[in-house]
Design a protein around this motif. Sequence first.
Motif, short mmCIF file in Angstrom:
data_model
loop_
_atom_site.label_atom_id
_atom_site.label_comp_id
_atom_site.label_asym_id
_atom_site.label_seq_id
_atom_site.Cartn_x
_atom_site.Cartn_y
_atom_site.Cartn_z
N ARG A 261 0.89 -1.17 -0.10
CA ARG A 261 -0.10 -0.05 0.02
C ARG A 261 0.90 1.18 -0.06
O ARG A 261 1.51 1.34 0.80
CB ARG A 261 -0.95 -0.03 1.30
CG ARG A 261 -2.01 1.05 1.50
CD ARG A 261 -2.32 1.60 0.17
NE ARG A 261 -3.49 2.86 0.33
CZ ARG A 261 -3.69 3.65 -0.34
NH1 ARG A 261 -2.80 3.91 -1.47
NH2 ARG A 261 -4.80 4.26 -0.26
N CYS B 38 -4.68 -3.05 6.18
CA CYS B 38 -4.92 -1.73 5.79
C CYS B 38 -6.55 -1.66 6.31
O CYS B 38 -7.40 -2.30 6.10
CB CYS B 38 -5.05 -1.76 4.11
SG CYS B 38 -5.46 -0.07 3.79
N ALA B 39 -6.88 -0.29 6.53
CA ALA B 39 -8.14 0.16 6.92
C ALA B 39 -9.21 0.15 5.85
O ALA B 39 -10.38 -0.41 5.90
CB ALA B 39 -8.20 1.65 7.53
N ALA C 159 -1.99 1.94 8.59
CA ALA C 159 -1.66 3.23 8.11
C ALA C 159 -0.75 3.93 8.96
O ALA C 159 -0.03 5.17 8.65
CB ALA C 159 -3.08 4.42 7.88
N TYR D 33 -8.02 8.12 6.78
CA TYR D 33 -7.81 7.23 7.96
C TYR D 33 -8.96 7.83 9.00
O TYR D 33 -8.45 7.44 10.33
CB TYR D 33 -6.43 6.87 8.20
CG TYR D 33 -5.94 6.23 7.00
CD1 TYR D 33 -6.40 5.08 6.44
CD2 TYR D 33 -5.07 6.89 6.22
CE1 TYR D 33 -5.79 4.35 5.47
CE2 TYR D 33 -4.41 6.33 5.20
CZ TYR D 33 -4.97 5.20 4.65
OH TYR D 33 -4.49 4.64 3.34
MO LIG Z 1 -3.77 1.37 4.72
#
Ligand SMILES: [Mo]
Length: 362
Positions: A41, A88-89, A199, A224
């Motif tokens: 990412r 990852c969110a 993140a 985020y």
């Molecule tokens: Mo992420």
Amino acid sequence: MTIRPIQSQLIVHQEQPFNAEPPGDLLRQSFLTPQQHFFIRTHGSIPAVDPASYRLLITGMVQRKRELSLDELRSISPAHTVTATLQCAGNRRAELMAVKPIPGEVPWRADVIGTAKWRGVPLREVLRAVGVEADARYVAFTSLDEAQFEGEKVSYGSSIALEKALSPDVLLAYEVNDEPLAPEHGFPLRVIVPGYIGARSVKWLREITLQEHPSTNPYQARDYKLFPPEMTAQTVDWSRGKTLEDLILNAVITTPQEGETVAAGPTRIQGYAITGAGAPVERVELSIDGGKTWTTANIVERADPYAWCFWEVTVALSPGDCQLLVRAWDASRQTQPEDVRQLWNFKGYMNNAWHRVKIHVA
Ligand SMILES: [Mo]
Ligand SMILES: Nc1nc2c(c(=O)[nH]1)N[C@H]1C(S)=C(S)[C@@H](COP(=O)(O)O)O[C@H]1N2
């Protein structure tokens, strides 16, 4: 200079910036995810960093500002190893996008996640070495990469509360699964914040700043965050976003994959489950009748408190179309929401609805 990773087995969503995730069945093959199968990412460049001239700057509300070489950093404390899952969110955003479009975001499947044995210097030992001033509340991280945020040139950044930074398991990591970090995963040094969304784990770490307030970097101040469902990109009030930190309970079927044909009879279904640091995953359940009845899966591998667990269960399937459903429960008796429509948010974060996989049984 920027590096382009060659990851033949990853599903590439975007070349510039580079964003890719492994197919789920590949992900489920090993409990520790090899770097070449680990999702990537990025928001900007993948900088090529010369480890010999690399310096980490520590500044802000500290008693002794420092510029550390990698050797100086390593000499601060013996290495510490933590097995932690990075997620990852935006994992499972594609399912949210099917409810209502989310323009401008990566359509992640369910595999923007990976687990590794991270090795590095505990951040708190570094903070101890420089001396944190009494009024400091947050630790901000800035990267060496170059990204574009709404047309402006920025480097990626994030921050965590000082309290979290003092956990012995927050690392400045230089090794992953006994190898040096690959360029795309943050060589020569990255932050690892176990239990938090990916993140916050800044790659290509350039600077650590002790300060009274959270980072004003747009990836912390704007991105985020979780917004209420009625808010859209047009109507957003940035102050109403809730900063995302802890991972939440989630379970995913990795094997078989959506659209696969499997033979009728006893069939092995596999996947992963994950939760935040609060309460461990206690039970994973599979349903083949739309959620009317559930079968308990076996948890076959786990490494609490920061890592996913692997589960599997064998169910008898009869010929025809079939939808597999999975959900997990944690040790405080919480479970996951049933329907993805309850979770839509305009940035597409934190989808942990029951995971559904349609297959054909022949
Ligand atoms: Mo992420
Ligand atoms: N410098 C920098 N750090 C970063 C990012 C980035 O774009 N730049 N992306 C973050 C996000 S959103 C995630 S999910 C993880 C991904 O780490 P990985 O690419 O090693 O899997 O890194 C984080 N750290």
